[in-house]
Design a protein around this motif. Sequence first.
Motif, PDB file in Angstrom:
ATOM      1  N   ALA A  16       0.817  -1.214   0.000  1.00  0.00           N
ATOM      2  CA  ALA A  16       0.000   0.000   0.000  1.00  0.00           C
ATOM      3  C   ALA A  16       0.850   1.263   0.000  1.00  0.00           C
ATOM      4  N   GLY A  17       2.048   1.195   0.580  1.00  0.00           N
ATOM      5  CA  GLY A  17       2.905   2.368   0.640  1.00  0.00           C
ATOM      6  C   GLY A  17       3.427   2.824  -0.704  1.00  0.00           C
ATOM      7  N   GLN A  18       3.312   1.966  -1.720  1.00  0.00           N
ATOM      8  CA  GLN A  18       3.743   2.365  -3.063  1.00  0.00           C
ATOM      9  C   GLN A  18       2.618   2.990  -3.877  1.00  0.00           C
ATOM     10  N   CYS A  19       1.388   2.893  -3.381  1.00  0.00           N
ATOM     11  CA  CYS A  19       0.238   3.373  -4.159  1.00  0.00           C
ATOM     12  C   CYS A  19       0.309   4.872  -4.448  1.00  0.00           C
ATOM     13  N   TRP A  20       0.860   5.637  -3.517  1.00  0.00           N
ATOM     14  CA  TRP A  20       0.922   7.083  -3.728  1.00  0.00           C
ATOM     15  C   TRP A  20       1.732   7.440  -4.972  1.00  0.00           C
ATOM     16  N   GLY A  21       2.672   6.553  -5.355  1.00  0.00           N
ATOM     17  CA  GLY A  21       3.544   6.832  -6.493  1.00  0.00           C
ATOM     18  C   GLY A  21       3.158   6.125  -7.767  1.00  0.00           C
ATOM     19  N   GLU A  22       1.908   5.641  -7.852  1.00  0.00           N
ATOM     20  CA  GLU A  22       1.521   4.830  -9.007  1.00  0.00           C
ATOM     21  C   GLU A  22       1.532   5.597 -10.317  1.00  0.00           C
ATOM     22  N   ARG A  23       1.420   6.927 -10.267  1.00  0.00           N
ATOM     23  CA  ARG A  23       1.368   7.716 -11.498  1.00  0.00           C
ATOM     24  C   ARG A  23       2.749   8.113 -12.012  1.00  0.00           C
ATOM     25  N   CYS A  24       3.780   7.782 -11.269  1.00  0.00           N
ATOM     26  CA  CYS A  24       5.139   8.023 -11.755  1.00  0.00           C
ATOM     27  C   CYS A  24       5.611   6.831 -12.579  1.00  0.00           C
ATOM     28  N   ALA A  25       6.663   7.042 -13.353  1.00  0.00           N
ATOM     29  CA  ALA A  25       7.115   6.040 -14.321  1.00  0.00           C
ATOM     30  C   ALA A  25       7.423   4.698 -13.671  1.00  0.00           C
ATOM     31  N   TYR A  26       8.015   4.706 -12.485  1.00  0.00           N
ATOM     32  CA  TYR A  26       8.375   3.479 -11.777  1.00  0.00           C
ATOM     33  C   TYR A  26       8.066   3.644 -10.290  1.00  0.00           C
ATOM     34  N   GLN A  27       8.086   2.516  -9.567  1.00  0.00           N
ATOM     35  CA  GLN A  27       7.919   2.526  -8.123  1.00  0.00           C
ATOM     36  C   GLN A  27       9.147   1.866  -7.485  1.00  0.00           C
ATOM     37  N   LEU A  28       9.391   2.199  -6.205  1.00  0.00           N
ATOM     38  CA  LEU A  28      10.577   1.658  -5.540  1.00  0.00           C
ATOM     39  C   LEU A  28      10.610   0.143  -5.579  1.00  0.00           C
TER      40      LEU A  28
END
Length: 508
Positions: A70-82
Amino acid sequence: GLGLFSLDLMGEKLAHDMEHGLVRYVTRACSKTSCQSCLAQEGCRWCPATQSCHDKLSIMDKCDIPINSAGQCWGERCAYQLGDFLNRRPNDAGQWIKQTMDSIASPLAPFPTYPSPVTGMFDLATGLALSDHMGGGAVHGYTIAAMADWGTGTCEARSVARLAASEDPDMTVHLGDVYFVATDEQFRTNFCGLQRNPTQEGVAFPKGKQVTFAMMGNHELISGGAGLYYTAFPYTGQQATYAAWQSDSWRIVALDTGRLSYRTDIEGIREVEVGETDAPMPSVVVEWLTDIVRLGDPEDKRGILLLSHHQPYDAFSTAYLGAANQLNKILPKGKQVVWLFGHNHALAIYKKMQLRNLDYVMYPRLIGHGGFPNIMQKPKRTDGLVAYDERTYQSIPDDDGRSQSIGYNGYAKIVINGNDLEISYITADCVNANCDSGLSEVQSTTVARERFTSDLATGDVVQAALSLDESLLTVLTNGTEPDDDVASVSCLSQSELGHYNAALNHFD
Protein backbone atom coordinates in the motif's frame (compact mmCIF):
# COMPACT_ATOMS: atom_id res chain seq x y z
CA GLY A 1 25.41 1.61 -7.96
CA LEU A 2 26.99 -1.88 -7.53
CA GLY A 3 28.57 -4.29 -9.74
CA LEU A 4 24.96 -4.90 -10.31
CA PHE A 5 23.93 -8.11 -8.62
CA SER A 6 24.26 -11.78 -9.43
CA LEU A 7 22.29 -12.63 -12.52
CA ASP A 8 22.86 -16.31 -11.81
CA LEU A 9 21.41 -15.88 -8.34
CA MET A 10 18.27 -14.25 -9.69
CA GLY A 11 17.88 -16.81 -12.42
CA GLU A 12 18.16 -19.60 -9.88
CA LYS A 13 15.52 -17.92 -7.75
CA LEU A 14 13.12 -17.68 -10.68
CA ALA A 15 13.63 -21.35 -11.48
CA HIS A 16 13.14 -22.29 -7.83
CA ASP A 17 9.90 -20.30 -7.57
CA MET A 18 8.51 -21.86 -10.71
CA GLU A 19 9.53 -25.36 -9.62
CA HIS A 20 7.84 -24.94 -6.25
CA GLY A 21 4.67 -23.48 -7.67
CA LEU A 22 5.25 -19.90 -6.53
CA VAL A 23 4.81 -18.60 -10.07
CA ARG A 24 1.60 -19.91 -11.54
CA TYR A 25 -1.82 -18.83 -12.63
CA VAL A 26 -4.62 -18.93 -10.07
CA THR A 27 -8.08 -17.51 -10.62
CA ARG A 28 -9.03 -14.98 -7.94
CA ALA A 29 -11.66 -12.25 -7.84
CA CYS A 30 -9.37 -9.19 -8.01
CA SER A 31 -11.79 -6.61 -9.29
CA LYS A 32 -11.17 -3.39 -7.31
CA THR A 33 -10.60 -0.18 -9.23
CA SER A 34 -8.02 1.60 -7.06
CA CYS A 35 -4.57 0.66 -5.82
CA GLN A 36 -5.42 0.80 -2.12
CA SER A 37 -8.66 -1.18 -2.41
CA CYS A 38 -7.00 -3.73 -4.71
CA LEU A 39 -4.21 -4.46 -2.25
CA ALA A 40 -6.74 -4.76 0.56
CA GLN A 41 -7.96 -7.92 -1.21
CA GLU A 42 -5.95 -10.99 -0.28
CA GLY A 43 -3.63 -12.16 -3.04
CA CYS A 44 -4.28 -9.17 -5.33
CA ARG A 45 -1.81 -6.78 -6.94
CA TRP A 46 -2.20 -3.42 -8.68
CA CYS A 47 -0.79 -2.67 -12.12
CA PRO A 48 -0.04 1.07 -12.43
CA ALA A 49 0.46 0.92 -16.20
CA THR A 50 -2.98 -0.56 -16.90
CA GLN A 51 -4.68 0.80 -13.76
CA SER A 52 -6.07 -2.66 -13.07
CA CYS A 53 -6.25 -5.17 -10.22
CA HIS A 54 -5.15 -8.76 -10.80
CA ASP A 55 -4.17 -11.95 -9.01
CA LYS A 56 -0.56 -11.81 -7.76
CA LEU A 57 0.19 -15.22 -9.28
CA SER A 58 -1.36 -14.52 -12.65
CA ILE A 59 0.83 -15.02 -15.69
CA MET A 60 -1.85 -13.49 -17.89
CA ASP A 61 -1.51 -9.92 -16.70
CA LYS A 62 0.57 -7.58 -18.86
CA CYS A 63 2.11 -5.71 -15.92
CA ASP A 64 5.87 -6.24 -15.73
CA ILE A 65 6.12 -5.43 -12.02
CA PRO A 66 2.88 -4.83 -10.10
CA ILE A 67 2.60 -2.76 -6.93
CA ASN A 68 2.61 -5.13 -3.97
CA SER A 69 2.35 -2.81 -0.93
CA ALA A 70 0.00 0.00 0.00
CA GLY A 71 2.91 2.37 0.64
CA GLN A 72 3.74 2.36 -3.06
CA CYS A 73 0.24 3.37 -4.16
CA TRP A 74 0.92 7.08 -3.73
CA GLY A 75 3.54 6.83 -6.49
CA GLU A 76 1.52 4.83 -9.01
CA ARG A 77 1.37 7.72 -11.50
CA CYS A 78 5.14 8.02 -11.76
CA ALA A 79 7.11 6.04 -14.32
CA TYR A 80 8.38 3.48 -11.78
CA GLN A 81 7.92 2.53 -8.12
CA LEU A 82 10.58 1.66 -5.54
CA GLY A 83 9.38 -1.95 -5.50
CA ASP A 84 10.38 -2.28 -9.15
CA PHE A 85 14.08 -2.45 -8.23
CA LEU A 86 14.27 -5.06 -5.46
CA ASN A 87 15.95 -7.93 -7.25
CA ARG A 88 14.83 -10.65 -4.85
CA ARG A 89 11.28 -10.32 -6.24
CA PRO A 90 10.75 -12.69 -9.19
CA ASN A 91 9.19 -9.89 -11.28
CA ASP A 92 12.10 -7.57 -10.58
CA ALA A 93 14.69 -10.27 -11.18
CA GLY A 94 13.22 -10.95 -14.58
CA GLN A 95 13.47 -7.29 -15.56
CA TRP A 96 17.06 -6.92 -14.35
CA ILE A 97 18.11 -10.02 -16.28
CA LYS A 98 16.23 -9.19 -19.46
CA GLN A 99 17.25 -5.55 -19.64
CA THR A 100 20.87 -6.25 -18.84
CA MET A 101 21.17 -9.04 -21.39
CA ASP A 102 19.38 -6.92 -24.01
CA SER A 103 21.75 -3.99 -23.44
CA ILE A 104 25.28 -5.25 -22.87
CA ALA A 105 25.87 -5.88 -26.56
CA SER A 106 24.54 -2.48 -27.65
CA PRO A 107 27.22 -0.50 -29.49
CA LEU A 108 29.60 1.29 -27.16
CA ALA A 109 29.16 4.96 -28.01
CA PRO A 110 32.32 7.02 -28.69
CA PHE A 111 33.67 8.76 -25.60
CA PRO A 112 32.83 12.47 -25.84
CA THR A 113 35.67 14.93 -25.27
CA TYR A 114 35.99 18.70 -25.47
CA PRO A 115 36.71 20.09 -28.93
CA SER A 116 39.64 22.50 -29.17
CA PRO A 117 39.90 25.18 -27.89
CA VAL A 118 37.34 24.30 -25.17
CA THR A 119 39.22 23.32 -22.00
CA GLY A 120 36.42 21.87 -19.88
CA MET A 121 37.18 24.48 -17.21
CA PHE A 122 34.52 27.05 -16.39
CA ASP A 123 34.26 30.12 -14.22
CA LEU A 124 31.99 29.23 -11.31
CA ALA A 125 30.62 32.75 -11.00
CA THR A 126 29.65 33.25 -14.64
CA GLY A 127 29.69 29.80 -16.25
CA LEU A 128 31.97 31.12 -18.96
CA ALA A 129 34.75 28.94 -20.35
CA LEU A 130 38.25 29.40 -18.97
CA SER A 131 41.55 29.03 -20.78
CA ASP A 132 43.83 29.51 -17.76
CA HIS A 133 43.81 26.86 -15.04
CA MET A 134 44.28 29.60 -12.43
CA GLY A 135 41.12 31.37 -13.59
CA GLY A 136 37.95 31.84 -11.56
CA GLY A 137 36.27 34.79 -9.90
CA ALA A 138 34.84 35.40 -6.46
CA VAL A 139 31.50 33.81 -5.59
CA HIS A 140 29.10 34.45 -2.72
CA GLY A 141 25.98 32.43 -2.06
CA TYR A 142 26.57 30.12 -5.02
CA THR A 143 24.33 27.08 -4.52
CA ILE A 144 24.76 23.56 -5.90
CA ALA A 145 22.30 20.69 -5.54
CA ALA A 146 24.01 17.31 -5.93
CA MET A 147 22.43 13.85 -5.91
CA ALA A 148 23.61 10.38 -6.86
CA ASP A 149 21.82 7.23 -8.02
CA TRP A 150 18.73 9.35 -8.50
CA GLY A 151 17.47 8.22 -11.93
CA THR A 152 14.70 5.79 -10.95
CA GLY A 153 11.67 7.65 -12.30
CA THR A 154 9.88 7.10 -8.99
CA CYS A 155 7.74 9.63 -7.17
CA GLU A 156 10.37 9.51 -4.41
CA ALA A 157 12.93 10.73 -6.95
CA ARG A 158 10.45 13.40 -8.05
CA SER A 159 10.08 14.62 -4.46
CA VAL A 160 13.87 14.85 -4.11
CA ALA A 161 14.11 16.72 -7.43
CA ARG A 162 11.45 19.24 -6.47
CA LEU A 163 12.97 19.81 -3.05
CA ALA A 164 16.35 20.41 -4.69
CA ALA A 165 14.74 22.77 -7.21
CA SER A 166 13.21 24.76 -4.35
CA GLU A 167 16.75 25.67 -3.27
CA ASP A 168 16.94 27.78 -6.46
CA PRO A 169 20.34 26.23 -7.25
CA ASP A 170 22.84 27.82 -9.59
CA MET A 171 24.10 24.33 -10.46
CA THR A 172 22.62 20.85 -10.31
CA VAL A 173 24.72 17.72 -10.66
CA HIS A 174 23.70 14.07 -10.98
CA LEU A 175 26.55 11.80 -9.94
CA GLY A 176 25.40 8.98 -12.18
CA ASP A 177 23.07 5.98 -12.60
CA VAL A 178 19.76 5.98 -14.42
CA TYR A 179 17.78 2.75 -14.11
CA PHE A 180 17.32 0.06 -15.07
CA VAL A 181 20.19 0.22 -17.58
CA ALA A 182 20.22 3.86 -18.73
CA THR A 183 18.74 3.34 -22.19
CA ASP A 184 17.56 6.26 -24.32
CA GLU A 185 14.00 5.50 -23.24
CA GLN A 186 14.91 5.37 -19.56
CA PHE A 187 16.75 8.67 -19.80
CA ARG A 188 13.72 10.21 -21.48
CA THR A 189 11.38 9.14 -18.67
CA ASN A 190 13.69 9.04 -15.63
CA PHE A 191 15.82 12.10 -16.36
CA CYS A 192 14.17 14.32 -18.96
CA GLY A 193 10.68 13.83 -17.54
CA LEU A 194 8.81 12.54 -20.61
CA GLN A 195 5.66 10.46 -20.22
CA ARG A 196 6.29 6.70 -19.96
CA ASN A 197 2.77 5.64 -20.97
CA PRO A 198 -0.75 7.12 -20.86
CA THR A 199 -1.07 6.58 -17.09
CA GLN A 200 2.50 7.14 -15.83
CA GLU A 201 4.43 10.37 -16.12
CA GLY A 202 8.16 10.84 -16.27
CA VAL A 203 10.36 12.49 -13.66
CA ALA A 204 12.60 15.41 -14.61
CA PHE A 205 16.01 16.14 -13.16
CA PRO A 206 16.02 19.69 -11.79
CA LYS A 207 17.90 22.24 -13.84
CA GLY A 208 20.30 24.74 -12.35
CA LYS A 209 20.03 28.41 -13.24
CA GLN A 210 23.52 28.30 -14.69
CA VAL A 211 24.72 24.68 -14.94
CA THR A 212 23.03 21.28 -15.20
CA PHE A 213 25.39 18.33 -15.38
CA ALA A 214 24.95 14.55 -15.68
CA MET A 215 27.83 12.27 -14.76
CA MET A 216 28.60 8.72 -15.84
CA GLY A 217 27.78 5.76 -13.60
CA ASN A 218 28.12 2.06 -14.20
CA HIS A 219 24.51 1.71 -15.35
CA GLU A 220 25.12 4.21 -18.14
CA LEU A 221 27.88 1.90 -19.34
CA ILE A 222 25.64 -1.20 -19.35
CA SER A 223 23.75 0.17 -22.36
CA GLY A 224 26.87 1.63 -23.98
CA GLY A 225 26.53 5.26 -22.90
CA ALA A 226 24.18 6.31 -25.70
CA GLY A 227 21.36 7.29 -23.34
CA LEU A 228 23.63 9.66 -21.46
CA TYR A 229 25.46 11.11 -24.45
CA TYR A 230 22.58 11.45 -26.90
CA THR A 231 19.56 12.03 -24.67
CA ALA A 232 20.84 13.62 -21.45
CA PHE A 233 23.44 15.93 -23.03
CA PRO A 234 20.86 17.87 -25.09
CA TYR A 235 18.82 18.25 -21.89
CA THR A 236 21.75 19.52 -19.81
CA GLY A 237 23.74 21.33 -22.49
CA GLN A 238 27.05 19.68 -21.54
CA GLN A 239 29.70 18.38 -23.92
CA ALA A 240 31.50 15.75 -21.85
CA THR A 241 31.21 13.71 -18.65
CA TYR A 242 34.03 15.53 -16.87
CA ALA A 243 34.46 19.22 -16.07
CA ALA A 244 35.94 21.73 -13.63
CA TRP A 245 34.20 24.82 -12.24
CA GLN A 246 36.47 27.31 -10.53
CA SER A 247 36.25 30.30 -8.22
CA ASP A 248 39.12 32.22 -6.68
CA SER A 249 38.98 29.90 -3.66
CA TRP A 250 37.57 26.54 -4.83
CA ARG A 251 37.82 24.08 -7.71
CA ILE A 252 34.90 21.69 -8.22
CA VAL A 253 35.98 18.76 -10.39
CA ALA A 254 33.65 16.14 -11.89
CA LEU A 255 35.41 12.83 -12.62
CA ASP A 256 34.29 10.01 -14.90
CA THR A 257 34.61 6.69 -13.07
CA GLY A 258 31.80 5.00 -15.01
CA ARG A 259 33.21 4.67 -18.51
CA LEU A 260 35.69 1.93 -17.57
CA SER A 261 33.76 0.36 -14.68
CA TYR A 262 33.20 -2.92 -16.56
CA ARG A 263 35.63 -4.85 -18.71
CA THR A 264 34.73 -4.69 -22.37
CA ASP A 265 35.68 -7.37 -24.88
CA ILE A 266 37.02 -6.71 -28.37
CA GLU A 267 33.49 -6.55 -29.74
CA GLY A 268 32.49 -3.88 -27.23
CA ILE A 269 30.31 -6.16 -25.09
CA ARG A 270 30.37 -5.18 -21.42
CA GLU A 271 31.11 -8.00 -18.96
CA VAL A 272 28.57 -6.83 -16.40
CA GLU A 273 28.24 -9.88 -14.18
CA VAL A 274 31.87 -10.82 -13.62
CA GLY A 275 33.83 -8.00 -15.23
CA GLU A 276 33.62 -5.18 -12.72
CA THR A 277 36.84 -3.12 -12.50
CA ASP A 278 38.21 -0.73 -9.88
CA ALA A 279 36.58 2.09 -11.90
CA PRO A 280 39.57 4.06 -13.18
CA MET A 281 39.19 7.21 -15.24
CA PRO A 282 39.83 7.08 -19.00
CA SER A 283 43.33 8.16 -19.96
CA VAL A 284 41.99 11.27 -21.70
CA VAL A 285 40.50 12.43 -18.39
CA VAL A 286 43.76 11.74 -16.54
CA GLU A 287 45.67 13.75 -19.16
CA TRP A 288 43.09 16.55 -18.89
CA LEU A 289 43.49 16.71 -15.10
CA THR A 290 47.27 16.69 -15.46
CA ASP A 291 47.89 19.00 -18.41
CA ILE A 292 44.83 21.26 -18.71
CA VAL A 293 43.35 21.54 -15.22
CA ARG A 294 46.83 21.12 -13.74
CA LEU A 295 45.42 19.70 -10.55
CA GLY A 296 48.94 19.00 -9.36
CA ASP A 297 50.14 22.62 -9.52
CA PRO A 298 51.70 23.23 -6.08
CA GLU A 299 51.18 26.98 -6.49
CA ASP A 300 47.40 26.55 -6.72
CA LYS A 301 46.24 26.71 -3.11
CA ARG A 302 42.52 26.60 -3.76
CA GLY A 303 40.35 23.99 -2.11
CA ILE A 304 39.20 21.02 -4.20
CA LEU A 305 35.78 19.37 -4.18
CA LEU A 306 35.77 16.12 -6.16
CA LEU A 307 32.60 14.52 -7.56
CA SER A 308 32.44 10.93 -8.81
CA HIS A 309 30.02 8.06 -9.11
CA HIS A 310 32.20 5.37 -7.52
CA GLN A 311 33.38 5.48 -3.93
CA PRO A 312 37.09 5.65 -3.02
CA TYR A 313 36.21 4.45 0.48
CA ASP A 314 33.29 2.38 1.80
CA ALA A 315 32.51 1.11 5.30
CA PHE A 316 29.73 -1.12 3.98
CA SER A 317 31.35 -2.94 1.07
CA THR A 318 34.38 -2.79 -1.18
CA ALA A 319 35.72 0.52 -2.48
CA TYR A 320 36.86 1.40 -6.01
CA LEU A 321 40.40 2.73 -5.96
CA GLY A 322 40.98 3.25 -9.67
CA ALA A 323 40.48 7.02 -9.69
CA ALA A 324 42.00 7.45 -6.22
CA ASN A 325 45.23 5.80 -7.36
CA GLN A 326 45.33 7.86 -10.54
CA LEU A 327 44.86 11.06 -8.53
CA ASN A 328 47.77 10.04 -6.31
CA LYS A 329 50.07 10.61 -9.28
CA ILE A 330 48.57 14.06 -9.90
CA LEU A 331 47.77 15.78 -6.60
CA PRO A 332 50.58 17.37 -4.56
CA LYS A 333 51.62 15.31 -1.55
CA GLY A 334 49.56 16.21 1.50
CA LYS A 335 46.84 17.91 -0.52
CA GLN A 336 43.45 17.81 1.19
CA VAL A 337 40.23 17.33 -0.79
CA VAL A 338 36.51 16.93 -0.13
CA TRP A 339 35.05 14.03 -2.14
CA LEU A 340 31.34 13.39 -2.77
CA PHE A 341 30.25 10.12 -4.43
CA GLY A 342 27.43 7.60 -4.79
CA HIS A 343 27.21 4.02 -6.14
CA ASN A 344 26.40 2.57 -2.74
CA HIS A 345 22.80 3.58 -2.01
CA ALA A 346 23.18 5.17 1.39
CA LEU A 347 24.07 8.39 3.20
CA ALA A 348 27.29 8.29 5.23
CA ILE A 349 29.86 10.75 6.54
CA TYR A 350 33.40 9.47 7.00
CA LYS A 351 36.40 10.68 8.95
CA LYS A 352 39.11 12.83 7.47
CA MET A 353 41.42 10.11 6.21
CA GLN A 354 44.49 9.17 4.28
CA LEU A 355 44.17 5.81 2.59
CA ARG A 356 47.20 3.60 2.86
CA ASN A 357 49.60 3.98 -0.07
CA LEU A 358 48.06 7.34 -1.01
CA ASP A 359 49.83 10.66 -0.39
CA TYR A 360 46.82 12.97 -0.14
CA VAL A 361 44.06 13.41 2.42
CA MET A 362 40.33 13.24 1.82
CA TYR A 363 37.00 13.95 3.47
CA PRO A 364 34.84 11.19 1.90
CA ARG A 365 31.06 11.70 1.72
CA LEU A 366 28.58 9.07 0.46
CA ILE A 367 25.38 10.58 -1.01
CA GLY A 368 24.02 7.59 -2.95
CA HIS A 369 20.54 8.00 -1.45
CA GLY A 370 19.24 10.16 -4.30
CA GLY A 371 16.39 8.02 -5.62
CA PHE A 372 17.17 4.33 -5.65
CA PRO A 373 15.67 2.21 -2.84
CA ASN A 374 18.55 2.28 -0.37
CA ILE A 375 18.21 -1.07 1.36
CA MET A 376 19.24 -0.85 5.00
CA GLN A 377 22.85 -1.87 5.58
CA LYS A 378 25.06 -2.44 8.60
CA PRO A 379 28.66 -1.27 8.32
CA LYS A 380 31.29 -3.97 7.92
CA ARG A 381 33.84 -1.74 9.63
CA THR A 382 33.56 1.45 11.66
CA ASP A 383 37.11 2.79 12.01
CA GLY A 384 36.53 5.41 9.30
CA LEU A 385 32.83 6.08 9.91
CA VAL A 386 31.41 9.19 11.60
CA ALA A 387 27.67 8.79 10.98
CA TYR A 388 25.16 7.19 8.64
CA ASP A 389 21.41 7.12 8.09
CA GLU A 390 19.71 3.82 8.90
CA ARG A 391 16.13 5.07 9.34
CA THR A 392 13.42 3.06 7.61
CA TYR A 393 11.13 4.90 5.21
CA GLN A 394 9.07 1.89 4.12
CA SER A 395 9.25 -1.89 4.21
CA ILE A 396 8.55 -3.42 0.81
CA PRO A 397 7.69 -7.13 0.40
CA ASP A 398 9.66 -9.41 -1.89
CA ASP A 399 6.66 -11.70 -2.54
CA ASP A 400 8.57 -14.54 -0.92
CA GLY A 401 7.42 -13.99 2.65
CA ARG A 402 10.20 -11.51 3.39
CA SER A 403 10.41 -7.73 3.17
CA GLN A 404 13.23 -5.25 2.66
CA SER A 405 13.54 -2.07 4.71
CA ILE A 406 14.13 0.98 2.53
CA GLY A 407 15.74 4.23 3.69
CA TYR A 408 14.98 7.88 2.99
CA ASN A 409 16.02 9.57 -0.25
CA GLY A 410 17.67 12.98 -0.41
CA TYR A 411 20.42 15.22 -1.76
CA ALA A 412 23.35 17.42 -0.80
CA LYS A 413 23.13 21.21 -0.88
CA ILE A 414 26.46 22.96 -1.33
CA VAL A 415 26.80 26.71 -0.75
CA ILE A 416 30.02 28.55 -1.53
CA ASN A 417 30.77 31.91 0.08
CA GLY A 418 34.28 33.07 -0.71
CA ASN A 419 36.65 30.52 0.81
CA ASP A 420 33.86 28.84 2.82
CA LEU A 421 32.05 25.79 1.46
CA GLU A 422 29.04 24.53 3.40
CA ILE A 423 27.40 21.17 2.71
CA SER A 424 23.93 20.30 4.03
CA TYR A 425 22.77 16.68 3.82
CA ILE A 426 19.01 16.72 3.31
CA THR A 427 16.35 14.02 3.23
CA ALA A 428 12.72 14.34 2.23
CA ASP A 429 10.14 14.10 4.99
CA CYS A 430 7.19 11.74 4.89
CA VAL A 431 3.91 13.40 3.91
CA ASN A 432 2.13 14.45 7.12
CA ALA A 433 4.49 12.14 9.04
CA ASN A 434 2.83 9.16 7.32
CA CYS A 435 5.40 7.35 5.19
CA ASP A 436 2.73 5.24 3.47
CA SER A 437 1.64 8.54 1.92
CA GLY A 438 5.08 8.98 0.37
CA LEU A 439 7.83 11.58 0.48
CA SER A 440 6.96 15.26 0.62
CA GLU A 441 7.87 17.65 -2.19
CA VAL A 442 7.87 20.65 0.16
CA GLN A 443 9.14 19.46 3.53
CA SER A 444 12.61 18.12 4.27
CA THR A 445 15.08 17.65 7.11
CA THR A 446 18.73 18.60 7.24
CA VAL A 447 20.26 15.62 9.02
CA ALA A 448 23.84 16.94 8.90
CA ARG A 449 25.67 20.13 8.03
CA GLU A 450 29.35 20.95 7.80
CA ARG A 451 31.52 23.85 6.72
CA PHE A 452 34.94 23.69 5.12
CA THR A 453 37.39 26.56 4.72
CA SER A 454 39.97 26.76 1.98
CA ASP A 455 43.24 28.09 3.38
CA LEU A 456 44.75 29.98 0.46
CA ALA A 457 48.08 30.34 2.25
CA THR A 458 48.72 26.65 2.87
CA GLY A 459 46.38 24.90 0.43
CA ASP A 460 44.73 23.00 3.27
CA VAL A 461 41.01 22.33 3.53
CA VAL A 462 39.87 22.73 7.12
CA GLN A 463 36.61 21.35 8.47
CA ALA A 464 35.53 24.40 10.45
CA ALA A 465 32.16 23.10 11.68
CA LEU A 466 30.17 19.86 11.81
CA SER A 467 26.62 19.35 13.04
CA LEU A 468 24.88 15.96 13.09
CA ASP A 469 21.27 15.33 14.08
CA GLU A 470 21.84 12.50 16.52
CA SER A 471 18.10 11.91 16.83
CA LEU A 472 18.01 10.84 13.17
CA LEU A 473 21.48 9.59 12.26
CA THR A 474 23.45 6.73 13.74
CA VAL A 475 26.49 8.58 15.07
CA LEU A 476 29.69 6.74 15.98
CA THR A 477 31.84 9.72 17.02
CA ASN A 478 31.34 13.15 18.56
CA GLY A 479 28.83 14.87 16.29
CA THR A 480 29.31 18.40 17.65
CA GLU A 481 32.99 19.08 17.00
CA PRO A 482 34.97 18.70 13.77
CA ASP A 483 37.84 16.25 14.08
CA ASP A 484 41.06 17.42 12.47
CA ASP A 485 42.93 14.19 13.15
CA VAL A 486 43.74 12.20 10.03
CA ALA A 487 42.74 8.56 10.18
CA SER A 488 45.00 6.13 8.36
CA VAL A 489 42.72 3.46 6.99
CA SER A 490 42.60 0.74 4.40
CA CYS A 491 39.69 -0.22 2.20
CA LEU A 492 37.54 -3.27 2.81
CA SER A 493 38.91 -6.29 1.01
CA GLN A 494 36.84 -9.08 -0.47
CA SER A 495 38.11 -11.49 2.18
CA GLU A 496 36.74 -9.26 4.93
CA LEU A 497 33.27 -9.59 3.45
CA GLY A 498 33.11 -13.30 4.25
CA HIS A 499 29.82 -14.71 3.04
CA TYR A 500 28.17 -11.30 2.91
CA ASN A 501 26.06 -11.07 -0.25
CA ALA A 502 26.74 -7.57 -1.57
CA ALA A 503 24.34 -8.18 -4.45
CA LEU A 504 21.35 -7.72 -2.18
CA ASN A 505 22.38 -4.15 -1.44
CA HIS A 506 22.19 -3.03 -5.07
CA PHE A 507 25.30 -0.86 -5.05
CA ASP A 508 24.38 -0.09 -8.59
